[in-house]
Write a protein that holds these residues in place. Structure first.
Motif, PDB file in Angstrom:
ATOM      1  N   GLY A  35       2.143   6.472   9.400  1.00 54.06           N
ATOM      2  CA  GLY A  35       0.552   7.145   7.752  1.00 54.06           C
ATOM      3  C   GLY A  35       1.399   7.087   6.813  1.00 54.06           C
ATOM      4  O   GLY A  35       0.838   7.274   5.651  1.00 54.06           O
ATOM      5  N   ARG A  36       2.501   7.353   6.480  1.00 53.12           N
ATOM      6  CA  ARG A  36       2.779   8.006   5.417  1.00 53.12           C
ATOM      7  C   ARG A  36       3.039   6.141   4.475  1.00 53.12           C
ATOM      8  O   ARG A  36       3.479   5.447   4.883  1.00 53.12           O
ATOM      9  N   GLU A  37       2.622   6.722   3.147  1.00 51.18           N
ATOM     10  CA  GLU A  37       2.453   5.540   2.024  1.00 51.18           C
ATOM     11  C   GLU A  37       3.617   5.550   0.504  1.00 51.18           C
ATOM     12  O   GLU A  37       4.093   6.298   1.001  1.00 51.18           O
ATOM     13  N   VAL A  38       4.179   4.340   0.808  1.00 50.22           N
ATOM     14  CA  VAL A  38       5.887   4.137   0.456  1.00 50.22           C
ATOM     15  C   VAL A  38       5.089   3.061  -0.956  1.00 50.22           C
ATOM     16  O   VAL A  38       4.253   1.772  -0.839  1.00 50.22           O
ATOM     17  N   SER A  39       5.345   3.633  -2.024  1.00 44.37           N
ATOM     18  CA  SER A  39       5.203   2.272  -3.547  1.00 44.37           C
ATOM     19  C   SER A  39       6.043   1.878  -3.894  1.00 44.37           C
ATOM     20  O   SER A  39       6.768   2.600  -4.254  1.00 44.37           O
ATOM     21  N   PHE A  40       6.128   0.496  -3.799  1.00 44.52           N
ATOM     22  CA  PHE A  40       7.655  -0.199  -4.293  1.00 44.52           C
ATOM     23  C   PHE A  40       7.326  -0.701  -5.892  1.00 44.52           C
ATOM     24  O   PHE A  40       8.775  -0.221  -6.724  1.00 44.52           O
ATOM     25  N   ILE A  41       6.274  -1.418  -6.437  1.00 53.69           N
ATOM     26  CA  ILE A  41       6.619  -1.523  -7.368  1.00 53.69           C
ATOM     27  C   ILE A  41       4.996  -2.308  -7.913  1.00 53.69           C
ATOM     28  O   ILE A  41       4.500  -2.832  -7.675  1.00 53.69           O
ATOM     29  N   ASP A  42       4.463  -1.675  -9.741  1.00 53.95           N
ATOM     30  CA  ASP A  42       3.294  -2.880  -9.936  1.00 53.95           C
ATOM     31  C   ASP A  42       3.629  -3.534 -10.218  1.00 53.95           C
ATOM     32  O   ASP A  42       5.142  -3.422 -11.030  1.00 53.95           O
ATOM     33  N   ILE A  43       3.197  -4.765 -10.214  1.00 53.12           N
ATOM     34  CA  ILE A  43       3.187  -6.071 -10.628  1.00 53.12           C
ATOM     35  C   ILE A  43       2.098  -6.790 -11.852  1.00 53.12           C
ATOM     36  O   ILE A  43       0.619  -6.764 -11.537  1.00 53.12           O
ATOM     37  N   GLU A  44       2.352  -6.593 -12.957  1.00 49.22           N
ATOM     38  CA  GLU A  44       1.799  -6.602 -14.324  1.00 49.22           C
ATOM     39  C   GLU A  44       1.513  -8.337 -15.233  1.00 49.22           C
ATOM     40  O   GLU A  44       1.967  -9.319 -14.285  1.00 49.22           O
ATOM     41  N   GLU A  45       0.596  -9.107 -15.507  1.00 56.33           N
ATOM     42  CA  GLU A  45       0.318  -9.497 -15.587  1.00 56.33           C
ATOM     43  C   GLU A  45       1.095 -11.048 -15.996  1.00 56.33           C
ATOM     44  O   GLU A  45       2.275 -10.240 -16.967  1.00 56.33           O
ATOM     45  N   GLY A  46       1.811 -12.134 -15.785  1.00 55.38           N
ATOM     46  CA  GLY A  46       2.509 -12.761 -15.777  1.00 55.38           C
ATOM     47  C   GLY A  46       4.273 -12.116 -15.247  1.00 55.38           C
ATOM     48  O   GLY A  46       5.292 -13.014 -15.390  1.00 55.38           O
ATOM     49  N   ASN A  47       3.966 -11.964 -13.780  1.00 55.49           N
ATOM     50  CA  ASN A  47       4.244 -11.756 -13.251  1.00 55.49           C
ATOM     51  C   ASN A  47       4.122 -12.529 -11.778  1.00 55.49           C
ATOM     52  O   ASN A  47       3.030 -13.275 -11.833  1.00 55.49           O
ATOM     53  N   ILE A  48       5.230 -12.788 -10.769  1.00 54.37           N
ATOM     54  CA  ILE A  48       4.484 -12.862  -9.625  1.00 54.37           C
ATOM     55  C   ILE A  48       4.545 -12.292  -8.462  1.00 54.37           C
ATOM     56  O   ILE A  48       5.546 -11.568  -8.289  1.00 54.37           O
ATOM     57  N   PHE A  49       4.199 -12.875  -7.157  1.00 56.04           N
ATOM     58  CA  PHE A  49       4.684 -11.965  -5.834  1.00 56.04           C
ATOM     59  C   PHE A  49       4.096 -12.866  -4.565  1.00 56.04           C
ATOM     60  O   PHE A  49       3.817 -13.685  -5.090  1.00 56.04           O
ATOM     61  N   GLY A  50       4.720 -12.329  -3.578  1.00 58.90           N
ATOM     62  CA  GLY A  50       5.055 -13.080  -2.901  1.00 58.90           C
ATOM     63  C   GLY A  50       6.236 -14.277  -2.049  1.00 58.90           C
ATOM     64  O   GLY A  50       5.732 -14.806  -1.520  1.00 58.90           O
ATOM     65  N   GLU A  51       6.776 -14.304  -3.500  1.00 56.47           N
ATOM     66  CA  GLU A  51       8.353 -15.676  -3.463  1.00 56.47           C
ATOM     67  C   GLU A  51       9.372 -15.683  -2.958  1.00 56.47           C
ATOM     68  O   GLU A  51       9.675 -16.163  -1.420  1.00 56.47           O
ATOM     69  N   PHE A  52       9.158 -13.614  -2.054  1.00 61.33           N
ATOM     70  CA  PHE A  52      10.018 -14.174  -0.072  1.00 61.33           C
ATOM     71  C   PHE A  52       9.369 -14.703   0.069  1.00 61.33           C
ATOM     72  O   PHE A  52      10.416 -15.463   1.464  1.00 61.33           O
ATOM     73  N   SER A  53       8.530 -14.067   0.860  1.00 61.71           N
ATOM     74  CA  SER A  53       7.993 -15.196   2.067  1.00 61.71           C
ATOM     75  C   SER A  53       7.849 -16.497   1.732  1.00 61.71           C
ATOM     76  O   SER A  53       7.886 -17.132   2.968  1.00 61.71           O
ATOM     77  N   ALA A  54       7.614 -16.955   0.479  1.00 62.44           N
ATOM     78  CA  ALA A  54       7.468 -17.812   0.458  1.00 62.44           C
ATOM     79  C   ALA A  54       8.677 -18.832   0.584  1.00 62.44           C
ATOM     80  O   ALA A  54       8.430 -20.089   0.610  1.00 62.44           O
ATOM     81  N   ILE A  55       9.404 -18.095  -0.132  1.00 64.05           N
ATOM     82  CA  ILE A  55      11.791 -19.019  -0.175  1.00 64.05           C
ATOM     83  C   ILE A  55      11.310 -19.140   1.436  1.00 64.05           C
ATOM     84  O   ILE A  55      11.350 -20.123   2.359  1.00 64.05           O
ATOM     85  N   ASP A  56      11.587 -17.823   2.347  1.00 60.67           N
ATOM     86  CA  ASP A  56      12.161 -17.614   3.814  1.00 60.67           C
ATOM     87  C   ASP A  56      11.198 -17.780   5.104  1.00 60.67           C
ATOM     88  O   ASP A  56      11.512 -17.503   6.030  1.00 60.67           O
ATOM     89  N   HIS A  57      10.141 -17.377   4.582  1.00 61.05           N
ATOM     90  CA  HIS A  57       8.388 -18.358   5.484  1.00 61.05           C
ATOM     91  C   HIS A  57       8.734 -16.625   6.536  1.00 61.05           C
ATOM     92  O   HIS A  57       8.310 -16.552   7.850  1.00 61.05           O
ATOM     93  N   GLN A  58       8.930 -15.646   6.587  1.00 65.79           N
ATOM     94  CA  GLN A  58       9.153 -14.228   7.137  1.00 65.79           C
ATOM     95  C   GLN A  58       7.812 -13.544   6.481  1.00 65.79           C
ATOM     96  O   GLN A  58       6.787 -14.048   5.670  1.00 65.79           O
TER      97      GLN A  58
END
Length: 232
Positions: A68-91
């Motif tokens: 249950g330990r939480e780890v924050s990676f990054i805040d993504i603001e307007e003008g950026n994208i997320f989810g591109e890793f899975s879109a590329i490698d389908h993992q």
């Protein structure tokens, strides 16, 4: 709404060089999603592979350990994208994503995203540059977590936040300021350690703490502490 959509896509770092005709094609390939503050957008280990353009608002990517330990990676603001890793490698998704505030997302399937990369080489080039930047940032984080004590990690994270908010290079207003717990999840430590280090910075008259706001009184001194930690 259509004006907001086109303007939001134009502001995206991958799409800023495109013509209105090209942006309209991309707009038609997207589903448009309004979301509320705190809403979960995707979940860790989800098999979905869509990519998301942040049109309005901001989101946070974070993961949870089995305990249950939480780890924050990054805040993504307007003008950026997320989810591109899975879109590329389908993992599966490597992290969950939650909305930090109400906003608007454009959601595109991985198939349409890949087709866009083929149709518009400028977008593919911008994606390559984005992925290189993320890899460098990840390398920096690994180095910091491996070599810096908690004090160094706290001051370095505060410096990153302050340098986004300073007007004169001497002082800064971090608003809204992350909670002590949120800072701890960003730098792989616990809340009590963050509180101890922040109180030390207050005693040294480098920062003052307020409700959801932090004032950096001496940005050069904060930079000097970071330099000292990095060179030890």
């Amino acid at each position: 709404m259509q004006g907001r959509q086109l303007l939001g896509l134009k502001k995206n770092r991958l799409l800023s060089s495109l013509s209105e005709t090209q942006l309209n094609i991309i707009k038609e390939r997207c589903l448009w999603l309004q979301h509320e503050k705190g809403q979960q957008i995707i979940s860790q280990n989800d098999p979905s592979t869509d990519v998301f353009f942040v049109i309005e608002g901001a989101v946070r990517a974070k993961s949870y350990s089995p305990s249950g330990r939480e780890v924050s990676f990054i805040d993504i603001e307007e003008g950026n994208i997320f989810g591109e890793f899975s879109a590329i490698d389908h993992q599966e998704r490597a992290s969950s994503v939650f909305a930090l505030e109400a906003g608007l997302l454009a959601r595109m399937s991985s198939g349409d995203f890949r087709q866009t990369l083929l149709d518009v080489p400028e977008v593919a080039l911008q994606l390559i540059e984005l992925l290189v930047a993320k890899t460098r940032a990840l390398s920096d984080r690994v180095f910091e977590f491996s070599t810096l004590p908690v004090q160094g990690r706290v001051t370095l994270e505060l410096l990153r936040l302050a340098e986004k908010s300073t007007d004169d290079g001497v002082t800064a207003q971090i608003k809204p300021a992350p909670t002590h717990y949120e800072l701890a999840t960003r730098i792989s430590t616990h809340r009590e350690a963050v509180t101890r280090e922040l109180n030390h910075l207050v005693d040294e008259q480098i920062i003052t703490l307020h409700r959801r706001r932090m004032e950096v009184l001496n940005l050069p001194k904060l930079r000097a502490l970071v330099d000292q930690a990095l060179n030890e």
